[in-house]
Design a protein around this motif. Structure first.
Motif, PDB file in Angstrom:
ATOM      1  N   ARG A 143       0.797  -1.215   0.000  1.00 17.62           N
ATOM      2  CA  ARG A 143       0.000   0.000   0.000  1.00 17.62           C
ATOM      3  C   ARG A 143       0.836   1.275   0.000  1.00 17.62           C
ATOM      4  O   ARG A 143       0.315   2.353  -0.283  1.00 17.62           O
ATOM      5  N   ARG A 144       2.126   1.193   0.306  1.00 22.38           N
ATOM      6  CA  ARG A 144       2.978   2.375   0.324  1.00 22.38           C
ATOM      7  C   ARG A 144       3.521   2.724  -1.055  1.00 22.38           C
ATOM      8  O   ARG A 144       4.259   3.702  -1.191  1.00 22.38           O
ATOM      9  N   ARG A 145       3.169   1.951  -2.063  1.00 24.20           N
ATOM     10  CA  ARG A 145       3.632   2.192  -3.431  1.00 24.20           C
ATOM     11  C   ARG A 145       2.518   2.828  -4.258  1.00 24.20           C
ATOM     12  O   ARG A 145       1.333   2.541  -4.067  1.00 24.20           O
ATOM     13  N   THR A 146       2.928   3.658  -5.200  1.00 25.33           N
ATOM     14  CA  THR A 146       1.937   4.318  -6.060  1.00 25.33           C
ATOM     15  C   THR A 146       1.178   3.308  -6.901  1.00 25.33           C
ATOM     16  O   THR A 146      -0.045   3.424  -7.097  1.00 25.33           O
ATOM     17  N   TRP A 147       1.892   2.297  -7.388  1.00 26.10           N
ATOM     18  CA  TRP A 147       1.226   1.324  -8.255  1.00 26.10           C
ATOM     19  C   TRP A 147       0.166   0.534  -7.489  1.00 26.10           C
ATOM     20  O   TRP A 147      -0.826   0.082  -8.074  1.00 26.10           O
ATOM     21  N   SER A 188      -2.999   5.727   2.249  1.00 26.72           N
ATOM     22  CA  SER A 188      -1.643   5.170   2.176  1.00 26.72           C
ATOM     23  C   SER A 188      -0.826   5.856   1.100  1.00 26.72           C
ATOM     24  O   SER A 188       0.370   6.129   1.285  1.00 26.72           O
ATOM     25  N   CYS A 189      -1.464   6.145  -0.030  1.00 26.43           N
ATOM     26  CA  CYS A 189      -0.743   6.798  -1.116  1.00 26.43           C
ATOM     27  C   CYS A 189      -0.329   8.213  -0.712  1.00 26.43           C
ATOM     28  O   CYS A 189       0.791   8.648  -0.973  1.00 26.43           O
ATOM     29  N   HIS A 214       2.589   7.803   2.103  1.00 32.44           N
ATOM     30  CA  HIS A 214       3.851   7.093   1.921  1.00 32.44           C
ATOM     31  C   HIS A 214       4.389   7.081   0.499  1.00 32.44           C
ATOM     32  O   HIS A 214       5.598   6.922   0.328  1.00 32.44           O
ATOM     33  N   ALA A 215       3.552   7.173  -0.512  1.00 36.03           N
ATOM     34  CA  ALA A 215       4.027   6.990  -1.886  1.00 36.03           C
ATOM     35  C   ALA A 215       4.935   8.140  -2.312  1.00 36.03           C
ATOM     36  O   ALA A 215       4.747   9.289  -1.916  1.00 36.03           O
ATOM     37  N   ARG A 216       5.945   7.818  -3.103  1.00 41.53           N
ATOM     38  CA  ARG A 216       6.845   8.850  -3.603  1.00 41.53           C
ATOM     39  C   ARG A 216       6.129   9.769  -4.584  1.00 41.53           C
ATOM     40  O   ARG A 216       6.343  10.976  -4.585  1.00 41.53           O
ATOM     41  N   ARG A 260       2.477  10.945  -5.694  1.00 39.09           N
ATOM     42  CA  ARG A 260       1.074  10.939  -5.272  1.00 39.09           C
ATOM     43  C   ARG A 260       0.194  11.413  -6.416  1.00 39.09           C
ATOM     44  O   ARG A 260       0.371  12.541  -6.899  1.00 39.09           O
TER      45      ARG A 260
END
Length: 372
Positions: free
Chosen positions: A52-56, A90-91, A94-96, A98
């Motif tokens: 869930r911390r990844r954009t994909w 989550s995005c 944490h995601a790089r 967004r």
């Protein structure tokens, strides 16, 4: 790419609790191919929660949400639909990269529109007002996005604090290493200067060999004691004495005189407490000044040590005269010893003046303010 253990646990908990219920609702409300599509979309969304911390991962959940919108308007009653606001949070946190908030709002709008226009929703008698549903879904998306940004700010602040802590630790380590280096230099340089002077004198006075060897032994023993105190921050040993201070000046002056350098000591004013740090610095300033004179002033030199206890500070003046060379210009006079001395005095808010007199001789003047 390995997911975090906490995220895997979250995916398993959500999958065990939500997916069976969603599968049951899908089979009962949209049997056949549509149930299979709904189940596949829910399963993909649950699997993406582990990342869930990844954009994909957010894009996978959004795609599963789009499939559910395309299949039926009843997907809103699927418990697995709760994964969409979790993915938004989550995005944002944490995601790089967004995706913009409009993506989440577009999903809310699509869900409300599909719910309002689906005949199966009308047949089921689910009658929330579409505009009310849109407002509710948009509020959920905005809240999840806002909480994610708040969490992102918290994490950035924690990273900043950790970085500052690492920098502070590095600075403290460097300062401690520099302090220990100054201590070691002061202790070793003075002791070796006395020992060399004694040994040099012993070559021309064999009759005093026993006296000279005793002086060398005493100087070495005192140096070892000071060295143990200097490295006490690295290895605490029971029985180590306190660091040297002005109370140790008589012994220091006596050892210097025994090494062949006449020292005249003058004290003016009433002594006042300096504190352990300044007391040690005062001792080291005198020690370094006498060591430089002993090493570099040459034959026939004499030294004058004056302590002036003024109203606001202790002023230390140590000078030499009558020698064949100047401590300021010989060997390593302006090197590590003087630099370390200046660092010590400046760190306490004092000043240090090192100069060569016109008539010859080397003078060190230090001013150490009293503690508040």
């Amino acid at each position: 790419m390995t997911p975090r253990r906490a995220d895997v646990v979250l995916a398993l908990v959500a999958g065990v609790t939500l997916f069976p219920l969603s599968l049951t609702v899908a089979v009962l409300s949209a049997p056949g191919v549509r149930a299979v599509l709904l189940a596949g979309a829910c399963l993909a969304a649950h699997a993406a929660v582990a990342y869930r911390r990844r954009t994909w991962a957010f894009l996978v959940v959004a795609a599963a949400f789009a499939v559910q919108v395309a299949v039926t308007g009843l997907f809103l009653v699927l418990p697995s639909s709760a994964l969409f606001p979790l993915a938004v949070y989550s995005c944002a946190a944490h995601a790089r990269r967004r995706p913009p908030l409009v993506v989440g709002l577009a999903g809310a709008g699509a869900a409300a529109a599909r719910f309002a226009t689906d005949s199966s929703v009308a047949a089921a008698g689910l009658g929330p007002d579409p505009w009310l549903l849109l407002a509710l879904l948009a509020a959920v998306v905005v809240a999840a996005w806002g909480l994610g940004l708040y969490r992102r700010t918290q994490l950035a602040h924690l990273d900043l604090l950790r970085e500052r802590a690492r920098e502070a630790a590095a600075r403290a380590t460097a300062e401690e290493r520099a302090r220990i280096a100054r201590e070691m230099h002061d202790v070793v340089a003075h002791a070796l200067a006395v020992i060399v002077a004694q040994a040099r004198g012993g070559r021309f006075a064999p009759a005093r060999a026993a006296e000279i060897l005793a002086a060398i032994e005493e100087t070495g023993r005192a140096a070892l004691t000071d060295m143990r105190a200097a490295v006490g921050v690295l290895r605490a040993t029971p029985g180590d004495g306190p660091p040297p201070g002005l109370t140790g000046l008589p012994d220091l002056v006596a050892r210097t005189r025994d090494a062949g350098l006449p020292v005249e000591e003058i004290v003016r004013g009433r002594p006042r407490p300096l504190g352990p740090g300044a007391d040690l610095v005062a001792y080291r300033v005198v020690q370094e000044a006498l060591t430089n004179t002993l090493k570099h002033a040459g034959a026939g030199a004499r030294s004058t040590l004056r302590l002036d206890w003024t109203d606001d500070a202790l002023r230390i003046t140590a000078g030499d005269a009558g020698g064949t060379a100047s401590a300021a210009t010989c060997g390593d006079g302006p090197g590590n010893g003087l630099a370390g001395m200046r660092e010590r005095v400046t760190a306490l808010g004092g000043t240090l003046d090192v100069r060569t007199e016109e008539e010859g001789g080397f003078v060190v003047e230090a001013r150490l303010p009293y503690p508040a």
